[in-house]
Enzyme design. Structure first.
Site: not given
Ligand code: AMP
Length: 114
Positions: A3, A98
């Site tokens: 994860c 989140h």
């Molecule tokens: P969701 O689409 O609601 O599951 O949101 C996942 C979020 O995680 C997206 O806005 C991505 O840009 C963000 N995300 C994915 N990988 C990372 C990372 N390594 N660091 C910061 N944000 C991330």
């Protein structure tokens, strides 16, 4: 566990952590959808609201109630929007629950039926 948010919490993947306590941590989103875009992530791994225990709900609520005191430092003084994407229709891409924290600009409220 494979994860990305658990790995970020453990420091195995770099991130810009802007807040952390026993319940949650807050990072800057890597692909911001607003001038200011953070993610509040519970430390305990669970995928969906359906899997949330009463203790998880209390922990997340404690985290959410910290946001007003963080708002100034995070550039969210003008207000902010909290979003939880659940499942495929919502476009959830990381299956560790989140809360998106969006702000730093006026946010319109799209009519998604169009
Ligand atoms: P969701 O689409 O609601 O599951 O949101 C996942 C979020 O995680 C997206 O806005 C991505 O840009 C963000 N995300 C994915 N990988 C990372 C990372 N390594 N660091 C910061 N944000 C991330």
């Amino acid at each position: 566990m494979d994860c990305i948010f658990c790995k970020i919490d453990k420091g195995e993947i770099p991130s810009e952590k802007v807040y952390e306590d026993d319940d949650v941590f807050v990072i800057r989103d890597i692909d911001p959808k607003a001038e200011k875009h953070y993610l509040m992530i519970p430390k305990r791994h669970y995928k969906l609201i359906d899997e949330m225990t009463d203790a998880d709900a209390a922990a997340l609520m404690r985290g959410l109630r910290k946001i007003p005191s963080l708002a100034g430092r995070l550039g969210l003084d003008g207000g902010y929007r909290l979003v939880i994407n659940q499942g495929d229709d919502a476009g959830q891409s990381v299956f560790h629950l989140h809360v998106h924290i969006l702000g730093g600009q006026p946010l319109d409220f799209p009519d998604l039926k169009k």
